[in-house]
Design an enzyme around this catalytic site. Sequence first.
Site, PDB file in Angstrom:
ATOM      1  N   SER A   5      -5.525 -84.569  79.294  1.00 39.82           N
ATOM      2  CA  SER A   5      -5.657 -83.956  77.965  1.00 39.82           C
ATOM      3  C   SER A   5      -4.722 -84.660  76.997  1.00 39.82           C
ATOM      4  CB  SER A   5      -5.259 -82.482  78.039  1.00 39.82           C
ATOM      5  OG  SER A   5      -4.963 -82.007  76.738  1.00 39.82           O
ATOM      6  N   HIS A   8      -9.875 -85.669  78.199  1.00 35.16           N
ATOM      7  CA  HIS A   8     -10.124 -84.246  77.906  1.00 35.16           C
ATOM      8  C   HIS A   8      -9.682 -83.961  76.474  1.00 35.16           C
ATOM      9  CE1 HIS A   8     -10.402 -79.936  79.104  1.00 35.16           C
ATOM     10  NE2 HIS A   8      -9.306 -79.776  78.371  1.00 35.16           N
ATOM     11  N   MET A  15     -12.585 -74.656  72.383  1.00 34.35           N
ATOM     12  CA  MET A  15     -11.945 -73.341  72.266  1.00 34.35           C
ATOM     13  C   MET A  15     -12.155 -72.887  70.823  1.00 34.35           C
ATOM     14  SD  MET A  15      -8.598 -74.320  74.505  1.00 34.35           S
ATOM     15  CE  MET A  15      -8.922 -76.069  74.285  1.00 34.35           C
ATOM     16  N   MET A  53      -9.644 -76.793  69.108  1.00 34.64           N
ATOM     17  CA  MET A  53      -9.192 -75.413  68.831  1.00 34.64           C
ATOM     18  C   MET A  53      -9.374 -75.121  67.349  1.00 34.64           C
ATOM     19  SD  MET A  53      -5.661 -75.329  70.999  1.00 34.64           S
ATOM     20  CE  MET A  53      -5.541 -76.037  72.641  1.00 34.64           C
ATOM     21  N   ASP A  69      -9.228 -81.266  73.623  1.00 33.40           N
ATOM     22  CA  ASP A  69      -9.104 -79.826  73.361  1.00 33.40           C
ATOM     23  C   ASP A  69      -9.389 -79.533  71.898  1.00 33.40           C
ATOM     24  OD1 ASP A  69      -8.197 -78.677  75.926  1.00 33.40           O
ATOM     25  OD2 ASP A  69      -6.518 -80.068  75.670  1.00 33.40           O
ATOM     26  N   ASP A  99      -7.504 -76.245  84.403  1.00 34.33           N
ATOM     27  CA  ASP A  99      -6.863 -76.725  83.177  1.00 34.33           C
ATOM     28  C   ASP A  99      -5.676 -75.828  82.855  1.00 34.33           C
ATOM     29  OD1 ASP A  99      -6.201 -77.636  80.659  1.00 34.33           O
ATOM     30  OD2 ASP A  99      -8.111 -77.111  79.721  1.00 34.33           O
ATOM     31  N   MET A 156      -9.572 -71.630  83.753  1.00 40.52           N
ATOM     32  CA  MET A 156      -8.305 -71.828  83.046  1.00 40.52           C
ATOM     33  C   MET A 156      -7.149 -71.319  83.907  1.00 40.52           C
ATOM     34  SD  MET A 156      -8.981 -73.383  80.237  1.00 40.52           S
ATOM     35  CE  MET A 156      -7.279 -73.369  79.622  1.00 40.52           C
ATOM     36  N   HIS A 197     -13.483 -79.784  75.408  1.00 36.82           N
ATOM     37  CA  HIS A 197     -13.211 -78.387  75.796  1.00 36.82           C
ATOM     38  C   HIS A 197     -13.151 -77.590  74.493  1.00 36.82           C
ATOM     39  CE1 HIS A 197     -10.015 -75.411  77.630  1.00 36.82           C
ATOM     40  NE2 HIS A 197     -11.173 -74.822  77.354  1.00 36.82           N
TER      41      HIS A 197
HETATM   42  C1  DX5 Z   1      -4.761 -75.502  76.827  1.00 36.95           C
HETATM   43  C2  DX5 Z   1      -5.611 -76.720  76.943  1.00 36.95           C
HETATM   44  C3  DX5 Z   1      -5.166 -77.668  77.968  1.00 36.95           C
HETATM   45  C4  DX5 Z   1      -3.796 -78.259  77.746  1.00 36.95           C
HETATM   46  C5  DX5 Z   1      -3.228 -78.526  79.087  1.00 36.95           C
HETATM   47  O1  DX5 Z   1      -5.434 -74.555  76.079  1.00 36.95           O
HETATM   48  O2  DX5 Z   1      -6.949 -76.365  77.248  1.00 36.95           O
HETATM   49  O3  DX5 Z   1      -6.132 -78.702  78.175  1.00 36.95           O
HETATM   50  O4  DX5 Z   1      -3.805 -79.453  77.026  1.00 36.95           O
HETATM   51  O5  DX5 Z   1      -1.922 -78.927  78.917  1.00 36.95           O
HETATM   52  P1  DX5 Z   1      -0.869 -78.863  80.124  1.00 36.95           P
HETATM   53  O6  DX5 Z   1      -1.381 -79.776  81.173  1.00 36.95           O
HETATM   54  O7  DX5 Z   1       0.394 -79.304  79.497  1.00 36.95           O
HETATM   55  O8  DX5 Z   1      -0.835 -77.431  80.588  1.00 36.95           O
HETATM   56 ZN    ZN Z   2      -8.314 -77.979  77.834  1.00 34.53          ZN
END
Ligand code: DX5
Ligand code: ZN
Length: 221
Positions: free
Chosen positions: A10, A34, A69, A38, A36, A174, A138, A67
């Site tokens: 990520s 990956h 969110m 948001m 993310d 994740d 998750m 991903h």
């Molecule tokens: C959190 C994300 C993850 C995050 C993971 O909501 O979906 O992908 O980047 O980061 P680490 O590996 O630091 O927990």
């Molecule tokens: Zn993620």
Amino acid sequence: MSREIRITPSILNADFGNLNAEIAKIADVSDLIHLDVMDNIFVPNFTFDFESARAIIQSSPIGVDAHLMVANADEVAPQYAEAGCSSVTVHAEAVTNIAATLRSIRKQGSRAGLAVKPNTAIDSYAEFTDLVDMFLIMTVEPGFGGQKFMADMMEKVRKTRSIIGDRPIWLQVDGGISLETIEIAVAAGADTFVAGSAVFKAQDPAAMVVSLRELAISVAN
Ligand code: DX5
Ligand code: ZN
């Protein structure tokens, strides 16, 4: 237990001002990037709007695992697929019409992923197995990198592995994945690993990806 292992770093904890260089550091040793996404509605944090995400997807030297969110996942998931993502994952808690959205992701040529937050049970989503290319369990509350791995999610990972059976569906975890936690996630049945801070806070991010993969393979085989 012989299983193919994938590492999907990520970039959430990478340097957003230098993303191309950050991605280049790990591209050769990673399966997918990956991404993310948001929206500050589904989770209390914001990363990219669609236009910025599309620029990253189009310039990435390797496939992108988005991903999402976001609250309007039904609407935007097909757009991420159309933009060229290898994989697009939506949250069960955010989607209104799960089957239609998973189908529309596949129709645009991407793998379709279905994610659940820590408080969401997997059982009620077993019926979507034929429409899913990846389940994402998750192992932290979505929203931020650098949180503590929730070992109590391993029961859900085991249950998801049994729902998958011998179908070629990936099982991703994740949140909080590191050299300390990846082994129990493999043992519970995961095969696809997101790692954010473990990779990008390491002195040598590529070497960390290689180490995570080696450790996971040693448990899986
Ligand atoms: C959190 C994300 C993850 C995050 C993971 O909501 O979906 O992908 O980047 O980061 P680490 O590996 O630091 O927990
Ligand atoms: Zn993620």
